[in-house]
Scaffold this motif. Sequence first.
Motif, PDB file in Angstrom:
ATOM      1  N   THR A  16       0.867  -1.173   0.000  1.00  0.00           N
ATOM      2  CA  THR A  16       0.000   0.000   0.000  1.00  0.00           C
ATOM      3  C   THR A  16       0.904   1.222   0.000  1.00  0.00           C
ATOM      4  O   THR A  16       1.783   1.357   0.856  1.00  0.00           O
ATOM      5  N   VAL A  17       0.704   2.102  -0.974  1.00  0.00           N
ATOM      6  CA  VAL A  17       1.602   3.232  -1.190  1.00  0.00           C
ATOM      7  C   VAL A  17       0.809   4.532  -1.194  1.00  0.00           C
ATOM      8  O   VAL A  17      -0.317   4.578  -1.702  1.00  0.00           O
ATOM      9  N   ALA A  18       1.381   5.578  -0.619  1.00  0.00           N
ATOM     10  CA  ALA A  18       0.812   6.924  -0.720  1.00  0.00           C
ATOM     11  C   ALA A  18       1.865   7.832  -1.335  1.00  0.00           C
ATOM     12  O   ALA A  18       3.054   7.724  -1.016  1.00  0.00           O
ATOM     13  N   VAL A  19       1.433   8.715  -2.219  1.00  0.00           N
ATOM     14  CA  VAL A  19       2.352   9.589  -2.941  1.00  0.00           C
ATOM     15  C   VAL A  19       2.005  11.042  -2.648  1.00  0.00           C
ATOM     16  O   VAL A  19       0.906  11.507  -2.970  1.00  0.00           O
ATOM     17  N   VAL A  20       2.951  11.754  -2.031  1.00  0.00           N
ATOM     18  CA  VAL A  20       2.772  13.172  -1.708  1.00  0.00           C
ATOM     19  C   VAL A  20       3.407  13.997  -2.822  1.00  0.00           C
ATOM     20  O   VAL A  20       4.618  13.964  -3.014  1.00  0.00           O
ATOM     21  N   GLY A  21       2.584  14.722  -3.566  1.00  0.00           N
ATOM     22  CA  GLY A  21       3.086  15.536  -4.670  1.00  0.00           C
ATOM     23  C   GLY A  21       2.470  15.103  -5.983  1.00  0.00           C
ATOM     24  O   GLY A  21       2.560  13.931  -6.361  1.00  0.00           O
ATOM     25  N   ASP A  22       1.834  16.063  -6.685  1.00  0.00           N
ATOM     26  CA  ASP A  22       1.182  15.734  -7.955  1.00  0.00           C
ATOM     27  C   ASP A  22       1.915  16.350  -9.138  1.00  0.00           C
ATOM     28  O   ASP A  22       1.344  16.530 -10.210  1.00  0.00           O
ATOM     29  N   GLY A  23       3.201  16.663  -8.964  1.00  0.00           N
ATOM     30  CA  GLY A  23       4.028  17.088 -10.081  1.00  0.00           C
ATOM     31  C   GLY A  23       4.476  15.889 -10.896  1.00  0.00           C
ATOM     32  O   GLY A  23       4.071  14.744 -10.643  1.00  0.00           O
ATOM     33  N   ALA A  24       5.336  16.142 -11.873  1.00  0.00           N
ATOM     34  CA  ALA A  24       5.766  15.074 -12.771  1.00  0.00           C
ATOM     35  C   ALA A  24       6.480  13.956 -12.023  1.00  0.00           C
ATOM     36  O   ALA A  24       6.295  12.777 -12.335  1.00  0.00           O
ATOM     37  N   ARG A  36      -4.601  18.059  -5.774  1.00  0.00           N
ATOM     38  CA  ARG A  36      -5.848  18.828  -5.839  1.00  0.00           C
ATOM     39  C   ARG A  36      -6.238  19.225  -7.259  1.00  0.00           C
ATOM     40  O   ARG A  36      -7.302  19.792  -7.460  1.00  0.00           O
ATOM     41  N   HIS A  37      -5.379  18.963  -8.226  1.00  0.00           N
ATOM     42  CA  HIS A  37      -5.638  19.406  -9.589  1.00  0.00           C
ATOM     43  C   HIS A  37      -6.108  18.213 -10.418  1.00  0.00           C
ATOM     44  O   HIS A  37      -5.360  17.253 -10.615  1.00  0.00           O
ATOM     45  N   GLN A  38      -7.350  18.282 -10.919  1.00  0.00           N
ATOM     46  CA  GLN A  38      -7.941  17.113 -11.569  1.00  0.00           C
ATOM     47  C   GLN A  38      -7.138  16.666 -12.781  1.00  0.00           C
ATOM     48  O   GLN A  38      -7.029  15.464 -13.043  1.00  0.00           O
ATOM     49  N   VAL A  53      -6.618  11.749  -2.820  1.00  0.00           N
ATOM     50  CA  VAL A  53      -6.935  12.583  -1.658  1.00  0.00           C
ATOM     51  C   VAL A  53      -6.597  14.022  -2.009  1.00  0.00           C
ATOM     52  O   VAL A  53      -5.447  14.336  -2.333  1.00  0.00           O
ATOM     53  N   ALA A  54      -7.596  14.905  -1.947  1.00  0.00           N
ATOM     54  CA  ALA A  54      -7.402  16.292  -2.345  1.00  0.00           C
ATOM     55  C   ALA A  54      -7.042  17.197  -1.173  1.00  0.00           C
ATOM     56  O   ALA A  54      -6.571  18.320  -1.380  1.00  0.00           O
ATOM     57  N   ARG A 108      -5.113  18.767   2.204  1.00  0.00           N
ATOM     58  CA  ARG A 108      -3.716  19.050   2.513  1.00  0.00           C
ATOM     59  C   ARG A 108      -3.528  19.071   4.025  1.00  0.00           C
ATOM     60  O   ARG A 108      -4.486  19.189   4.794  1.00  0.00           O
ATOM     61  N   GLY A 109      -2.268  18.988   4.450  1.00  0.00           N
ATOM     62  CA  GLY A 109      -1.943  19.118   5.869  1.00  0.00           C
ATOM     63  C   GLY A 109      -2.599  18.056   6.723  1.00  0.00           C
ATOM     64  O   GLY A 109      -2.698  16.880   6.343  1.00  0.00           O
ATOM     65  N   ASP A 110      -3.071  18.471   7.894  1.00  0.00           N
ATOM     66  CA  ASP A 110      -3.687  17.524   8.840  1.00  0.00           C
ATOM     67  C   ASP A 110      -4.904  16.841   8.229  1.00  0.00           C
ATOM     68  O   ASP A 110      -5.176  15.665   8.511  1.00  0.00           O
ATOM     69  N   ALA A 111      -5.634  17.579   7.388  1.00  0.00           N
ATOM     70  CA  ALA A 111      -6.815  16.983   6.761  1.00  0.00           C
ATOM     71  C   ALA A 111      -6.420  15.858   5.812  1.00  0.00           C
ATOM     72  O   ALA A 111      -7.125  14.847   5.700  1.00  0.00           O
ATOM     73  N   ALA A 112      -5.287  16.008   5.146  1.00  0.00           N
ATOM     74  CA  ALA A 112      -4.809  14.947   4.257  1.00  0.00           C
ATOM     75  C   ALA A 112      -4.416  13.713   5.062  1.00  0.00           C
ATOM     76  O   ALA A 112      -4.719  12.578   4.670  1.00  0.00           O
ATOM     77  N   VAL A 113      -3.736  13.935   6.184  1.00  0.00           N
ATOM     78  CA  VAL A 113      -3.344  12.810   7.044  1.00  0.00           C
ATOM     79  C   VAL A 113      -4.585  12.058   7.501  1.00  0.00           C
ATOM     80  O   VAL A 113      -4.639  10.818   7.449  1.00  0.00           O
TER      81      VAL A 113
END
Length: 347
Positions: free
Chosen positions: A172-180, A202-204, A219-220, A222-227
């Motif tokens: 199970t993997v989580a990825v922080v960052g929606d850049g390239a 956050r960018h569709q 997950v759109a 950020r911060g504590d809400a993202a956690v």
Amino acid sequence: MRATVIHAPHDIRVQEVPDPAIQRPTDVVLRVLRACICGSDLWAYRGESARQPGQRIGHEFLGIVEEAGSEVNGFAVGDLVVAPFVWSDGTCAHCAEGLTTSCPQGGFWGSVGSDGGQGEAVRVPFADGTLVKLPAAAASDDRLLTALLALSDVLGTGHHAAVGAGVRPGSTVAVVGDGAVGLCGVMAAKRLGAERIIALGRHQSRTDIARAFGATDVVAERGDAAVAAVRELLGGEGAQAVIEAVGTEQSMRTAVGITRDGGSIGYVGVPHGSGTGLDLGVMFDRNIALRGGVAPVRTYIPELLPDVLAGKIDPSPVFDLAIGLDEVPAGYKAMDERTALKVLIKP
């Protein structure tokens, strides 16, 4: 020739510079077919990374060998090749161990005194240790050529993050960052067999690519809400493997917060405050490992290249804007304003 030069923050110019020439017998001169703008270039563009006025810029490119030094054995004039974002001699102890980014004779494109990749041609030191040959037919396949360009940095960097995070079949993997790089981290995790991949973004337009690359959840927040959102998806636990592809304090705090006890974070975001997002006491208590750093992409290219050529992975969608060399200043502005994900340059 024409090349991209940075003079000051937000002052990117394309101007005439001296043509590159063979300086050492291990050099080649490469005519650039494809280059691009990296998210890490934006730190210099914004003035957050120091550059000398008139310094070259750009570190991702591929092209055709136009001239080869007398001691170059692996390449000939006319070969299509890709360059990793760091050159290396291929013979030192670090290179032998696969850590080509620590080669004592190595260096970064666009460093003082070297050519940058965002130009018409580049002098490549230690060509035999640095370059990787590509099939000649790829030069006439625009989509494949674009996909192969990703081998110069973002695809290998995403892979490095996935390896550092310990991704394995069933993970199970989580990825922080929606850049390239983050998107390529999603692709790398899928390639390594991850069963569930949560992309934070956050960018569709970007999360749509993440889903196409293998993300099972988005997950759109950020911060504590993202956690909280990630942990809710995972029944109160965090992810076994977390990829951090941003490099800020907030992104690192989020990465630690969404990692399961005993899990690992693979970090490849260029650090810009991320150190203050680390609490070693928390990591110690929860047995969280941190692995990563600058990616030795030259070591990964031979592993990743066959899958790109076979179409098993296709990172080309991360390039969402194609421009000519004269339009590079506008390309920087587009990426800085987040109206473009990653800009492809066709000199």
